[in-house]
Motif scaffolding. Sequence first.
Motif, mmCIF file in Angstrom:
data_model
loop_
_atom_site.group_PDB
_atom_site.id
_atom_site.type_symbol
_atom_site.label_atom_id
_atom_site.label_comp_id
_atom_site.label_asym_id
_atom_site.label_seq_id
_atom_site.Cartn_x
_atom_site.Cartn_y
_atom_site.Cartn_z
ATOM 1 N N GLY A 193 -17.039 -11.068 -22.616
ATOM 2 C CA GLY A 193 -16.990 -12.430 -23.139
ATOM 3 C C GLY A 193 -16.377 -13.352 -22.121
ATOM 4 O O GLY A 193 -16.428 -13.077 -20.927
ATOM 5 N N THR A 194 -15.760 -14.431 -22.595
ATOM 6 C CA THR A 194 -15.192 -15.400 -21.645
ATOM 7 C C THR A 194 -14.038 -14.785 -20.870
ATOM 8 O O THR A 194 -13.138 -14.199 -21.459
ATOM 9 N N PRO A 195 -14.057 -14.931 -19.551
ATOM 10 C CA PRO A 195 -12.941 -14.409 -18.772
ATOM 11 C C PRO A 195 -11.665 -15.224 -18.994
ATOM 12 O O PRO A 195 -11.731 -16.423 -19.248
ATOM 13 N N ALA A 196 -10.516 -14.560 -18.891
ATOM 14 C CA ALA A 196 -9.221 -15.254 -19.022
ATOM 15 C C ALA A 196 -8.988 -16.158 -17.813
ATOM 16 O O ALA A 196 -8.439 -17.255 -17.953
ATOM 17 N N ILE A 197 -9.395 -15.696 -16.625
ATOM 18 C CA ILE A 197 -9.421 -16.581 -15.451
ATOM 19 C C ILE A 197 -10.701 -16.297 -14.654
ATOM 20 O O ILE A 197 -11.199 -15.174 -14.644
ATOM 21 N N SER A 198 -11.218 -17.347 -14.015
ATOM 22 C CA SER A 198 -12.493 -17.252 -13.308
ATOM 23 C C SER A 198 -12.372 -17.746 -11.884
ATOM 24 O O SER A 198 -12.005 -18.895 -11.656
ATOM 25 N N ASN A 199 -12.686 -16.852 -10.950
ATOM 26 C CA ASN A 199 -12.876 -17.265 -9.570
ATOM 27 C C ASN A 199 -11.735 -18.115 -9.002
ATOM 28 O O ASN A 199 -11.966 -19.188 -8.477
ATOM 29 N N ILE A 200 -10.532 -17.610 -9.139
ATOM 30 C CA ILE A 200 -9.364 -18.361 -8.663
ATOM 31 C C ILE A 200 -9.151 -18.100 -7.167
ATOM 32 O O ILE A 200 -9.102 -16.951 -6.721
ATOM 33 N N ASN A 201 -9.032 -19.186 -6.418
ATOM 34 C CA ASN A 201 -8.668 -19.113 -5.001
ATOM 35 C C ASN A 201 -7.396 -19.920 -4.815
ATOM 36 O O ASN A 201 -7.317 -21.066 -5.256
ATOM 37 N N LEU A 202 -6.443 -19.295 -4.142
ATOM 38 C CA LEU A 202 -5.122 -19.890 -4.134
ATOM 39 C C LEU A 202 -4.307 -19.278 -3.007
ATOM 40 O O LEU A 202 -4.413 -18.083 -2.742
ATOM 41 N N GLN A 203 -3.525 -20.109 -2.341
ATOM 42 C CA GLN A 203 -2.605 -19.588 -1.324
ATOM 43 C C GLN A 203 -1.247 -20.240 -1.508
ATOM 44 O O GLN A 203 -1.166 -21.453 -1.674
ATOM 45 N N ILE A 204 -0.217 -19.430 -1.486
ATOM 46 C CA ILE A 204 1.139 -19.958 -1.604
ATOM 47 C C ILE A 204 1.927 -19.463 -0.406
ATOM 48 O O ILE A 204 1.911 -18.261 -0.098
ATOM 49 N N ARG A 205 2.576 -20.394 0.269
ATOM 50 C CA ARG A 205 3.325 -20.025 1.468
ATOM 51 C C ARG A 205 4.763 -19.686 1.125
ATOM 52 O O ARG A 205 5.302 -20.123 0.117
ATOM 53 N N LYS A 206 5.360 -18.914 2.002
ATOM 54 C CA LYS A 206 6.759 -18.528 1.859
ATOM 55 C C LYS A 206 7.616 -19.785 1.740
ATOM 56 O O LYS A 206 7.437 -20.741 2.492
ATOM 57 N N GLY A 207 8.512 -19.780 0.767
ATOM 58 C CA GLY A 207 9.427 -20.904 0.615
ATOM 59 C C GLY A 207 8.901 -22.053 -0.215
ATOM 60 O O GLY A 207 9.615 -23.022 -0.451
ATOM 61 N N GLU A 208 7.663 -21.941 -0.708
ATOM 62 C CA GLU A 208 7.146 -23.018 -1.557
ATOM 63 C C GLU A 208 7.741 -22.945 -2.966
ATOM 64 O O GLU A 208 8.178 -21.874 -3.425
ATOM 65 N N PHE A 209 7.704 -24.078 -3.649
ATOM 66 C CA PHE A 209 8.043 -24.175 -5.077
ATOM 67 C C PHE A 209 6.787 -24.683 -5.760
ATOM 68 O O PHE A 209 6.322 -25.775 -5.457
ATOM 69 N N VAL A 210 6.237 -23.880 -6.659
ATOM 70 C CA VAL A 210 4.945 -24.215 -7.251
ATOM 71 C C VAL A 210 5.028 -24.151 -8.776
ATOM 72 O O VAL A 210 5.522 -23.166 -9.333
ATOM 73 N N PHE A 211 4.547 -25.199 -9.418
ATOM 74 C CA PHE A 211 4.387 -25.148 -10.874
ATOM 75 C C PHE A 211 2.956 -24.738 -11.207
ATOM 76 O O PHE A 211 2.015 -25.165 -10.535
ATOM 77 N N ILE A 212 2.805 -23.935 -12.258
ATOM 78 C CA ILE A 212 1.485 -23.682 -12.826
ATOM 79 C C ILE A 212 1.512 -24.247 -14.244
ATOM 80 O O ILE A 212 2.361 -23.849 -15.056
ATOM 81 N N VAL A 213 0.644 -25.212 -14.499
ATOM 82 C CA VAL A 213 0.616 -25.854 -15.816
ATOM 83 C C VAL A 213 -0.780 -25.701 -16.434
ATOM 84 O O VAL A 213 -1.737 -25.323 -15.746
ATOM 85 N N GLY A 214 -0.871 -26.023 -17.719
ATOM 86 C CA GLY A 214 -2.151 -25.911 -18.424
ATOM 87 C C GLY A 214 -1.886 -25.522 -19.855
ATOM 88 O O GLY A 214 -0.857 -24.918 -20.160
ATOM 89 N N SER A 215 -2.825 -25.837 -20.732
ATOM 90 C CA SER A 215 -2.583 -25.606 -22.156
ATOM 91 C C SER A 215 -2.543 -24.105 -22.444
ATOM 92 O O SER A 215 -2.898 -23.278 -21.607
ATOM 93 N N SER A 216 -2.100 -23.798 -23.648
ATOM 94 C CA SER A 216 -1.969 -22.411 -24.075
ATOM 95 C C SER A 216 -3.331 -21.715 -24.002
ATOM 96 O O SER A 216 -4.347 -22.282 -24.373
ATOM 97 N N GLY A 217 -3.330 -20.511 -23.452
ATOM 98 C CA GLY A 217 -4.574 -19.755 -23.337
ATOM 99 C C GLY A 217 -5.382 -20.074 -22.086
ATOM 100 O O GLY A 217 -6.484 -19.562 -21.900
#
Length: 245
Positions: free
Chosen positions: A31-55
């Motif tokens: 069925g529907t995937p929980a996440i789809s085709n995510i591309n992402l890079q986080i560098r050492k020492g970064e501060f990153v928020f991940i936001v988005g509605s429930s689910g």
Amino acid sequence: MASSYDLKKALKDIEAPVIIFENVSKSYQKGTPAISNINLQIRKGEFVFIVGSSGSGKSTMIKLMLKEIEPTSGKVFVNYKDLSRLRNGQVAKYRRNIGVVFQNFRLLKDRNVFENVAFAQRVIGMPTSSIRRQVPAILSVMGLSEKHESLPSELSGGEQQRVALARALVNKPVILLADEPTGNLDPKNSWDIMQLLDEINKKGTTVIVVTHNQEIVNMMQKRVITMNNGILISDEQKGGYTHGT
Ligand SMILES: Nc1ncnc2c1ncn2[C@@H]1O[C@H](COP(=O)(O)OP(=O)(O)O)[C@@H](O)[C@H]1O
Ligand SMILES: [Mg+2]
């Protein structure tokens, strides 16, 4: 003195990212995937928020970084390791470099503050002499020195979350993952926790925070990754510094 050539930033830009999602999808069932085709890079020492509605797939991303679950397709790299290639016997050791805190604190109810934090060191076989030195030091950073003998039930929510943070940080992780760390806290305690996360980040730990608290996200002016229905819909750097991608 200000210089036009920022050596620190130049070095950061050639360093490999500490977290990479490469075309990552995760379906728990058909069925529907929980996440789809995510591309992402986080560098050492970064501060990153991940936001988005429930689910929208935020906790799924955290669980993938912890190797609690496996992607259905794509690859996750953390600390320069391809997590799909870690053998079962290596997972516990891998996780030692990652601190984690959750919304519901997850403290040991029958142990006092000192023992809750010391526990994280005992399970990795840290000698008692180190525990006696390092636990009081981190409790002091968290403003909990006076409470070291208290049980979790004797603490406020904010204090309990600071114990959870102390436990997550006592082994000096490279990365701190926080999944809705202020979800159960009032605005004042939420803000205190964010200030602590900011201080930890300024000392070099890469910090990733999942949150619903829009006010905090606006105030902090950090990189913000927004998820919607399993899709990464925006990745913005607030404030001055732009991360290289
Ligand atoms: N263990 C699971 N089994 C089946 N579906 C799950 C499981 N965990 C999460 N999901 C589903 O995956 C989607 C994303 O969930 P999650 O990553 O927890 O989102 P968020 O943390 O943003 O609220 C949701 O539709 C959720 O119902
Ligand atoms: Mg979640």
